[in-house]
Design a protein around this motif. Structure first.
Motif, mmCIF file in Angstrom:
data_model
loop_
_atom_site.group_PDB
_atom_site.id
_atom_site.type_symbol
_atom_site.label_atom_id
_atom_site.label_comp_id
_atom_site.label_asym_id
_atom_site.label_seq_id
_atom_site.Cartn_x
_atom_site.Cartn_y
_atom_site.Cartn_z
ATOM 1 N N LYS A 177 0.838 -1.206 0.000
ATOM 2 C CA LYS A 177 0.000 0.000 0.000
ATOM 3 C C LYS A 177 0.874 1.258 0.000
ATOM 4 C CE LYS A 177 -3.569 2.265 2.728
ATOM 5 N NZ LYS A 177 -4.360 2.217 3.967
ATOM 6 N N THR A 178 1.912 1.257 0.815
ATOM 7 C CA THR A 178 2.807 2.410 0.889
ATOM 8 C C THR A 178 3.597 2.577 -0.402
ATOM 9 O OG1 THR A 178 3.041 1.987 3.256
ATOM 10 C CG2 THR A 178 4.597 3.503 2.276
ATOM 11 N N LEU A 179 4.034 1.480 -0.977
ATOM 12 C CA LEU A 179 4.806 1.523 -2.226
ATOM 13 C C LEU A 179 4.008 2.179 -3.352
ATOM 14 C CD1 LEU A 179 7.448 0.740 -3.583
ATOM 15 C CD2 LEU A 179 6.465 -1.497 -4.050
ATOM 16 N N LYS A 180 2.712 1.945 -3.377
ATOM 17 C CA LYS A 180 1.852 2.529 -4.409
ATOM 18 C C LYS A 180 1.728 4.048 -4.279
ATOM 19 C CE LYS A 180 -0.859 -1.616 -5.255
ATOM 20 N NZ LYS A 180 -2.175 -2.255 -5.190
ATOM 21 N N GLN A 181 2.065 4.599 -3.114
ATOM 22 C CA GLN A 181 1.970 6.042 -2.907
ATOM 23 C C GLN A 181 3.149 6.801 -3.520
ATOM 24 O OE1 GLN A 181 1.529 6.485 1.316
ATOM 25 N NE2 GLN A 181 -0.530 5.636 1.328
ATOM 26 N N PHE A 182 4.215 6.095 -3.852
ATOM 27 C CA PHE A 182 5.372 6.723 -4.481
ATOM 28 C C PHE A 182 5.124 6.897 -5.978
ATOM 29 C CE2 PHE A 182 7.242 4.872 -0.684
ATOM 30 C CZ PHE A 182 8.075 5.893 -0.254
ATOM 31 N N ASN A 183 5.790 7.878 -6.574
ATOM 32 C CA ASN A 183 5.648 8.053 -8.022
ATOM 33 C C ASN A 183 6.413 6.941 -8.749
ATOM 34 O OD1 ASN A 183 8.402 8.857 -8.566
ATOM 35 N ND2 ASN A 183 7.880 10.890 -7.770
ATOM 36 N N LYS A 235 7.622 -2.555 5.948
ATOM 37 C CA LYS A 235 7.162 -1.204 5.643
ATOM 38 C C LYS A 235 8.205 -0.480 4.816
ATOM 39 C CE LYS A 235 4.968 2.761 7.732
ATOM 40 N NZ LYS A 235 4.410 3.369 8.915
ATOM 41 N N ILE A 236 7.746 0.320 3.884
ATOM 42 C CA ILE A 236 8.598 1.176 3.072
ATOM 43 C C ILE A 236 8.058 2.584 3.237
ATOM 44 C CG2 ILE A 236 9.366 1.721 0.725
ATOM 45 C CD1 ILE A 236 8.695 -1.222 0.031
ATOM 46 N N GLY A 237 8.916 3.527 3.481
ATOM 47 C CA GLY A 237 8.403 4.874 3.649
ATOM 48 C C GLY A 237 9.489 5.917 3.744
ATOM 49 N N ARG A 238 9.053 7.132 3.821
ATOM 50 C CA ARG A 238 9.978 8.247 3.964
ATOM 51 C C ARG A 238 10.522 8.258 5.391
ATOM 52 N NH1 ARG A 238 9.845 10.399 -0.779
ATOM 53 N NH2 ARG A 238 7.909 10.546 -1.914
ATOM 54 N N ARG A 239 11.621 8.886 5.567
ATOM 55 C CA ARG A 239 12.376 8.826 6.812
ATOM 56 C C ARG A 239 11.535 9.120 8.050
ATOM 57 N NH1 ARG A 239 16.476 13.192 7.980
ATOM 58 N NH2 ARG A 239 16.597 12.929 10.180
ATOM 59 N N LYS A 240 10.773 10.159 8.058
ATOM 60 C CA LYS A 240 9.995 10.532 9.250
ATOM 61 C C LYS A 240 8.815 9.596 9.492
ATOM 62 C CE LYS A 240 12.281 14.236 10.336
ATOM 63 N NZ LYS A 240 13.016 14.393 11.550
ATOM 64 N N SER A 241 8.122 9.184 8.439
ATOM 65 C CA SER A 241 6.917 8.379 8.615
ATOM 66 C C SER A 241 7.213 6.913 8.917
ATOM 67 C CB SER A 241 6.024 8.482 7.382
ATOM 68 O OG SER A 241 6.666 7.913 6.261
ATOM 69 N N ILE A 242 8.380 6.432 8.581
ATOM 70 C CA ILE A 242 8.696 5.016 8.774
ATOM 71 C C ILE A 242 8.914 4.698 10.249
ATOM 72 C CG2 ILE A 242 11.203 5.100 8.501
ATOM 73 C CD1 ILE A 242 9.737 2.565 6.519
#
Length: 92
Positions: A12-18, A81-88
């Motif tokens: 789900k998180t991966l799909k949020q990236f461009n 989980k995959i995410g940006r530094r702050k949200s991970i």
């Protein structure tokens, strides 16, 4: 070489990236699966402290991280989980 498996949250998180970021993430995760033991020895893969499970962190890009678990019996890297530094950090 390790097999990569993804949790629903990671997908789900991966799909949020461009698209460009998704390509970079895919390339880096393949590299992680092929070179996990070497990356672990070189400390590019960091074991997270304070969790009851053996969770690891891998820096994909400057601000993108992957949190994963290594299931040794099956040689599987379970991407949690995959995410940006702050949200991970919410996972920890």
């Amino acid at each position: 070489m390790y097999e990569l498996k993804f949790t629903d949250t990671a997908i789900k998180t991966l799909k949020q990236f461009n698209h460009a970021e998704q390509q970079i993430i895919a390339k880096k995760l393949r590299y992680l699966a092929e070179n996990f033991d070497l990356l672990k020895e070189s400390k590019k893969v960091t074991e997270l402290k304070g969790t009851s499970y053996k969770h690891y962190r891998f820096v994909i890009a400057r601000r993108i991280r992957a949190i994963f678990e290594c299931v040794d019996g099956e040689l599987v890297l379970l991407i949690l989980k995959i995410g940006r530094r702050k949200s991970i950090e919410d996972l920890i």
